[in-house]
Design a protein around this motif. Structure first.
Motif, PDB file in Angstrom:
ATOM      1  N   ASP A  62       9.090  15.186  11.738  1.00  0.00           N
ATOM      2  CA  ASP A  62       9.900  13.918  11.481  1.00  0.00           C
ATOM      3  C   ASP A  62      11.411  14.034  11.763  1.00  0.00           C
ATOM      4  O   ASP A  62      11.767  14.935  11.386  1.00  0.00           O
ATOM      5  CB  ASP A  62       9.173  13.149  10.404  1.00  0.00           C
ATOM      6  CG  ASP A  62      10.002  11.733  10.243  1.00  0.00           C
ATOM      7  OD1 ASP A  62      10.112  11.117  10.867  1.00  0.00           O
ATOM      8  OD2 ASP A  62      10.315  11.635   8.734  1.00  0.00           O
ATOM      9  N   ASP A  92       8.847   8.958  11.743  1.00  0.00           N
ATOM     10  CA  ASP A  92       7.445   9.173  11.483  1.00  0.00           C
ATOM     11  C   ASP A  92       7.226  10.212  10.213  1.00  0.00           C
ATOM     12  O   ASP A  92       7.116  11.406  10.553  1.00  0.00           O
ATOM     13  CB  ASP A  92       6.581   9.930  12.635  1.00  0.00           C
ATOM     14  CG  ASP A  92       5.087   9.917  12.630  1.00  0.00           C
ATOM     15  OD1 ASP A  92       4.795   9.466  11.299  1.00  0.00           O
ATOM     16  OD2 ASP A  92       4.365  10.476  13.079  1.00  0.00           O
ATOM     17  N   LYS A 118       5.072  10.898   8.347  1.00  0.00           N
ATOM     18  CA  LYS A 118       3.857  11.743   8.208  1.00  0.00           C
ATOM     19  C   LYS A 118       3.797  12.942   9.030  1.00  0.00           C
ATOM     20  O   LYS A 118       2.892  13.845   9.064  1.00  0.00           O
ATOM     21  CB  LYS A 118       2.487  10.853   8.763  1.00  0.00           C
ATOM     22  CG  LYS A 118       2.415   9.746   7.827  1.00  0.00           C
ATOM     23  CD  LYS A 118       1.182   8.783   8.142  1.00  0.00           C
ATOM     24  CE  LYS A 118       1.561   7.998   9.386  1.00  0.00           C
ATOM     25  NZ  LYS A 118       0.354   7.125   9.592  1.00  0.00           N
ATOM     26  N   SER A 119       4.844  13.107  10.003  1.00  0.00           N
ATOM     27  CA  SER A 119       4.982  14.213  10.727  1.00  0.00           C
ATOM     28  C   SER A 119       5.706  15.454  10.344  1.00  0.00           C
ATOM     29  O   SER A 119       6.740  14.909   9.839  1.00  0.00           O
ATOM     30  CB  SER A 119       5.481  13.958  12.282  1.00  0.00           C
ATOM     31  OG  SER A 119       5.705  14.976  12.782  1.00  0.00           O
ATOM     32  N   ASP A 163       0.938  -1.252   0.163  1.00  0.00           N
ATOM     33  CA  ASP A 163       0.099   0.082  -0.063  1.00  0.00           C
ATOM     34  C   ASP A 163       0.751   1.148   0.027  1.00  0.00           C
ATOM     35  O   ASP A 163       0.675   2.068   0.920  1.00  0.00           O
ATOM     36  CB  ASP A 163      -0.895  -0.033   1.137  1.00  0.00           C
ATOM     37  CG  ASP A 163      -1.891  -1.303   1.191  1.00  0.00           C
ATOM     38  OD1 ASP A 163      -2.022  -1.626   0.221  1.00  0.00           O
ATOM     39  OD2 ASP A 163      -2.057  -1.728   2.386  1.00  0.00           O
ATOM     40  N   SER A 209      -0.783   4.669   0.275  1.00  0.00           N
ATOM     41  CA  SER A 209      -1.611   5.099   1.496  1.00  0.00           C
ATOM     42  C   SER A 209      -0.805   5.911   2.515  1.00  0.00           C
ATOM     43  O   SER A 209       0.403   5.792   2.224  1.00  0.00           O
ATOM     44  CB  SER A 209      -2.090   3.707   1.824  1.00  0.00           C
ATOM     45  OG  SER A 209      -1.196   3.124   2.763  1.00  0.00           O
ATOM     46  N   ARG A 210      -1.516   6.452   3.419  1.00  0.00           N
ATOM     47  CA  ARG A 210      -1.131   7.013   4.434  1.00  0.00           C
ATOM     48  C   ARG A 210      -0.579   5.982   5.639  1.00  0.00           C
ATOM     49  O   ARG A 210       0.099   6.375   6.682  1.00  0.00           O
ATOM     50  CB  ARG A 210      -1.997   7.937   5.054  1.00  0.00           C
ATOM     51  CG  ARG A 210      -2.344   9.209   4.012  1.00  0.00           C
ATOM     52  CD  ARG A 210      -1.137  10.101   3.654  1.00  0.00           C
ATOM     53  NE  ARG A 210      -0.810  10.869   5.014  1.00  0.00           N
ATOM     54  CZ  ARG A 210       0.336  11.731   4.908  1.00  0.00           C
ATOM     55  NH1 ARG A 210       1.370  11.638   3.898  1.00  0.00           N
ATOM     56  NH2 ARG A 210       0.767  12.293   6.154  1.00  0.00           N
ATOM     57  N   ASN A 211      -0.880   4.751   5.290  1.00  0.00           N
ATOM     58  CA  ASN A 211      -0.541   3.928   6.325  1.00  0.00           C
ATOM     59  C   ASN A 211       0.021   2.575   5.706  1.00  0.00           C
ATOM     60  O   ASN A 211      -0.518   1.453   5.851  1.00  0.00           O
ATOM     61  CB  ASN A 211      -1.831   3.288   7.387  1.00  0.00           C
ATOM     62  CG  ASN A 211      -2.272   4.414   8.097  1.00  0.00           C
ATOM     63  OD1 ASN A 211      -1.697   4.960   9.156  1.00  0.00           O
ATOM     64  ND2 ASN A 211      -3.419   5.187   7.676  1.00  0.00           N
ATOM     65  N   PRO A 212       1.308   3.033   5.008  1.00  0.00           N
ATOM     66  CA  PRO A 212       1.863   1.710   4.307  1.00  0.00           C
ATOM     67  C   PRO A 212       2.095   0.543   5.349  1.00  0.00           C
ATOM     68  O   PRO A 212       2.505   0.782   6.546  1.00  0.00           O
ATOM     69  CB  PRO A 212       3.154   2.232   3.739  1.00  0.00           C
ATOM     70  CG  PRO A 212       3.321   3.771   4.603  1.00  0.00           C
ATOM     71  CD  PRO A 212       2.128   4.016   5.117  1.00  0.00           C
ATOM     72  N   LYS A 213       2.373  -0.624   5.148  1.00  0.00           N
ATOM     73  CA  LYS A 213       2.933  -1.708   5.859  1.00  0.00           C
ATOM     74  C   LYS A 213       4.051  -2.483   5.449  1.00  0.00           C
ATOM     75  O   LYS A 213       4.006  -2.405   4.072  1.00  0.00           O
ATOM     76  CB  LYS A 213       1.643  -2.554   6.035  1.00  0.00           C
ATOM     77  CG  LYS A 213       0.518  -2.305   6.857  1.00  0.00           C
ATOM     78  CD  LYS A 213      -0.591  -3.222   6.934  1.00  0.00           C
ATOM     79  CE  LYS A 213      -1.857  -2.665   7.660  1.00  0.00           C
ATOM     80  NZ  LYS A 213      -2.922  -3.741   7.887  1.00  0.00           N
TER      81      LYS A 213
END
Length: 240
Positions: A104, A98, A100-101, A42, A45-49
Motif C-alpha cells: 500500500d 489500498d 489491505k495491501s 464497519d 471489517s476488512r471492507n469498511p465503507k
C-alpha cells in the motif's frame, strides 16, 4: 470598518452528527460555503465503507455524496489534522491507496467542492512510503507534505502549483540531532526563512531557522493542545 459574520448550526435528522468528521470549505463556482461530513461504517471489517454528506449554506440542506474511493488516514487516528485541508475550493485528505495491501502507498484524496468529485494527487517522488503517519498541512497558502526520513530527519515538501505532481519541491530536511522527534512534529507556521513546529507529545514548540540550520525552543506557553487547534482566516473569500 465593521466585518460581517454569520453563525450557523447544522444537524442531520436521521443520524448522530457527532459520529462524523467535519470539514469546512468554499465553493468558488456558486460562492457558497459548504460543510462536508463523513464517517466509516464497519470499522472492524476488512471492507469498511464511508458515508459522505455535504451541507450547502446556499440552500441550507444536506445531500449524500459519492463514498470516498479511498480510506482517509483519519479512520486510523483521531488526530484533527486528518479532517481535511481546504485549498483552492477543494478539501484534501491523506489516504491509503489500498490499506489491505502490503504494498500500500499513500495518496492525497482531493474533493472539488464545485463539482463534488474526487481526484487523487500523487506525493513527491522522493517519498519512500515508510512513514506510518505522514501529514499534509496548509502553510503560506500552499499544500505541504511532511514525513519522517529513515528515522533520522524530518522532511517537508511544498506543492508550488496545486494539483501538479512535478511542482513538489523539498523545503526542509531537518536532522533529529536538532532535538526533534520524528513522529511527533506538526508544522504550524512558515515564513521565508523559519518554520514553527509543535511537538505533539510534550506540547512544546520550536523554531527552525534555515539560515543557520538550527532549532531553538520558543517562548510560547507550553501545554497548548496544538492538535485540536484550527486554522483561522478572516474570510475564505477574496476581498478584492
Amino acid at each position: 470598518m465593521r466585518t460581517k459574520s454569520k453563525e450557523f448550526t447544522v444537524s442531520i435528522h436521521d443520524c448522530d452528527l457527532s459520529e462524523y468528521s467535519l470539514s469546512f470549505g468554499y465553493d468558488n463556482s456558486t460562492q457558497t460555503y459548504k460543510v462536508v461530513a463523513f464517517y466509516v461504517e464497519d470499522k472492524g471489517s476488512r471492507n469498511p465503507k464511508t458515508m459522505v454528506k455535504v451541507f450547502s449554506l446556499g440552500d441550507n440542506s444536506w445531500r449524500d455524496l459519492q463514498c470516498f474511493p479511498l480510506i482517509p488516514l483519519y479512520w486510523f487516528s483521531d488526530k484533527c489534522y486528518h479532517n481535511g485541508v481546504h485549498l483552492n475550493g477543494t478539501i484534501n485528505w491523506l489516504a491509503h491507496h489500498d490499506y489491505k495491501s502490503v504494498d500500500d502507498h499513500y495518496v492525497i484524496l482531493s474533493l472539488d467542492l464545485s463539482t463534488e468529485t474526487y481526484t487523487q494527487l500523487l506525493l513527491p517522488l522522493g517519498f519512500d512510503n515508510k512513514d506510518d503517519w505522514p501529514k499534509i498541512v496548509l502553510l503560506a497558502d500552499r499544500l505541504c507534505f511532511c514525513h519522517d526520513f529513515e528515522e533520522t530527519h524530518f522532511v517537508m515538501w511544498q506543492m508550488k502549483d496545486f494539483g501538479v505532481q512535478d511542482s513538489w519541491i523539498q523545503l526542509f530536511k531537518i536532522s533529529y540531532e536538532n532535538h526533534l522527534e520524528s513522529a511527533y512534529l506538526l508544522p504550524l507556521y512558515l515564513s521565508e526563512n523559519t518554520l514553527l513546529l509543535a511537538n505533539e507529545r510534550d506540547l512544546k514548540t520550536s523554531i527552525y531557522s534555515c539560515i543557520d540550520n538550527k532549532v531553538e525552543k520558543t517562548a510560547i506557553r507550553n501545554n497548548i493542545g496544538w492538535l485540536y487547534a484550527m486554522d483561522y482566516v478572516e474570510s475564505l473569500v477574496p476581498t478584492h
